[in-house]
Enzyme design. Structure first.
Site, mmCIF file in Angstrom:
data_model
loop_
_atom_site.group_PDB
_atom_site.id
_atom_site.type_symbol
_atom_site.label_atom_id
_atom_site.label_comp_id
_atom_site.label_asym_id
_atom_site.label_seq_id
_atom_site.Cartn_x
_atom_site.Cartn_y
_atom_site.Cartn_z
ATOM 1 N N ASN A 9 0.862 -1.186 0.000
ATOM 2 C CA ASN A 9 0.000 0.000 0.000
ATOM 3 C C ASN A 9 0.898 1.235 0.000
ATOM 4 O O ASN A 9 1.475 1.579 1.031
ATOM 5 C CB ASN A 9 -0.885 -0.064 1.261
ATOM 6 N N LYS A 11 0.057 4.261 -0.213
ATOM 7 C CA LYS A 11 -0.580 5.453 0.375
ATOM 8 C C LYS A 11 -0.313 6.659 -0.518
ATOM 9 O O LYS A 11 -0.266 6.509 -1.742
ATOM 10 C CB LYS A 11 -0.089 5.655 1.810
ATOM 11 N N HIS A 95 -9.609 0.792 4.871
ATOM 12 C CA HIS A 95 -8.336 1.050 5.547
ATOM 13 C C HIS A 95 -8.554 1.998 6.724
ATOM 14 O O HIS A 95 -9.369 2.915 6.650
ATOM 15 C CB HIS A 95 -7.332 1.654 4.563
ATOM 16 N N GLU A 97 -6.946 4.416 7.802
ATOM 17 C CA GLU A 97 -6.761 5.854 7.524
ATOM 18 C C GLU A 97 -8.016 6.443 6.894
ATOM 19 O O GLU A 97 -8.362 7.597 7.149
ATOM 20 C CB GLU A 97 -5.521 6.063 6.645
ATOM 21 N N GLU A 167 -5.412 -5.361 10.469
ATOM 22 C CA GLU A 167 -4.409 -4.334 10.717
ATOM 23 C C GLU A 167 -4.730 -3.604 12.013
ATOM 24 O O GLU A 167 -5.550 -2.670 12.020
ATOM 25 C CB GLU A 167 -4.414 -3.306 9.573
ATOM 26 N N GLY A 173 2.192 2.093 10.831
ATOM 27 C CA GLY A 173 3.123 3.208 10.696
ATOM 28 C C GLY A 173 3.800 3.604 11.996
ATOM 29 O O GLY A 173 4.404 4.663 12.095
ATOM 30 N N SER A 213 3.185 -2.268 10.347
ATOM 31 C CA SER A 213 4.640 -2.286 10.554
ATOM 32 C C SER A 213 5.292 -3.623 10.200
ATOM 33 O O SER A 213 6.211 -4.063 10.889
ATOM 34 C CB SER A 213 4.993 -1.866 11.986
HETATM 35 P P1 PGA Z 1 2.683 0.156 7.705
HETATM 36 O O1 PGA Z 1 1.246 0.337 6.978
HETATM 37 O O2 PGA Z 1 3.290 -1.112 7.132
HETATM 38 O O3 PGA Z 1 3.455 1.376 7.318
HETATM 39 O O4 PGA Z 1 2.423 0.051 9.145
HETATM 40 C C1 PGA Z 1 0.402 -0.752 6.753
HETATM 41 C C2 PGA Z 1 -0.899 -0.278 6.165
HETATM 42 O O5 PGA Z 1 -1.362 0.805 6.523
HETATM 43 O O6 PGA Z 1 -1.510 -0.952 5.309
#
Ligand code: PGA
Length: 251
Positions: A9, A11, A95, A97, A167, A173, A213
């Protein structure tokens, strides 16, 4: 045996030229055959380029969202049919976010899932609890209610086209990963919910991947677990070597 699936992803990262270099590098390192399903999910702006560069490669391309509406006067929106007409295969929905910053609710995400499936896009459906929910012991309730509401009105036949991405929000993140045991427990309860609701076969078929992460250093331990069918990778997919190392761990 469920085939492992690793999706990246991006983003809102990478200019188009930077994105082009990254797709090229991943295509080159992947070669013509792979034992793991691989998808790259860049921004809408990158999609035509990414589809073009992956034409003769097993690497698939996914979008990060689609509109809840079919078409119409909705400035700034991108429809499922537009995305599908580019030969994109997947879309990430739900997601955290989008849930957090755009206040997307389960009913909306559920509608998006149905519209995406109707237009022939496979779905990566994200669920996960936040830190407070985990600390007060509500992880299973939160995650299973997202599953139940998101998959509402989705028939069993469509389920193999949905990959569930667990997740935990507190792990996205932040550099904090769920321990293999924490991840395995939630994956197990999602799988048994699916088995109860859709039947054991479906419980055994549906892929549940982990995100939050995931890095080359921790991928191995997570991917080894029987209920973890791959990874949704954010930060570590923005660099070809670390993304490929996670794919290698999934093999
Ligand atoms: P990250 O993001 O690996 O940077 O934690 C994962 C995601 O948001 O899909």
């Amino acid at each position: 045996m469920r085939k492992k699936f690793v999706a990246g992803n991006w983003k809102m990262f990478k200019t188009i030229p930077e994105g082009r270099e990254l797709v090229k590098a991943i295509v080159k390192k992947t070669g013509k055959k792979t034992d793991v399903d691989i998808a790259i999910c860049p921004s809408f702006a990158h999609l035509p380029m990414a589809v073009e560069l992956t034409k003769n490669s097993p690497v698939m391309i996914g979008a990060q969202d689609v509109s809840v509406r079919e078409e119409g006067a909705f400035t700034g929106e991108v429809s499922a049919s537009m995305v599908k007409s580019l030969d994109v295969t997947h879309v990430i929905l739900g997601h955290s976010e989008r849930r957090h910053f755009w206040h997307e609710r389960d009913w909306l995400i559920s509608k998006k899932i149905r519209i995406a499936l109707r237009h022939g896009l496979d779905v990566i459906y994200c669920v996960g609890e936040n830190l407070v929910e985990r600390e007060i012991g509500l992880t299973n309730e939160v995650v299973l209610s997202q599953i139940e509401l998101g998959l509402r009105n989705i028939a069993g036949e469509a389920l193999p086209r949905i990959t569930i991405a667990y997740e935990p929000v507190w792990a996205i993140g932040t550099g904090k990963t769920a321990t293999p045991k924490q991840a395995a427990d939630v994956h197990k309860s999602i799988r048994s919910w699916i088995a109860d609701f859709y039947g054991k076969d479906m419980g055994d078929t549906v892929r549940i991947i982990y995100g939050g992460s995931v890095k080359p250093e921790n991928a191995d331990k997570l991917m080894k677990l029987p209920d973890i069918d791959g990874a949704l990778v954010g930060g570590a997919c923005l660099e070809a070597d670390s993304f490929m190392a996670i794919i290698a761990a999934a093999k």
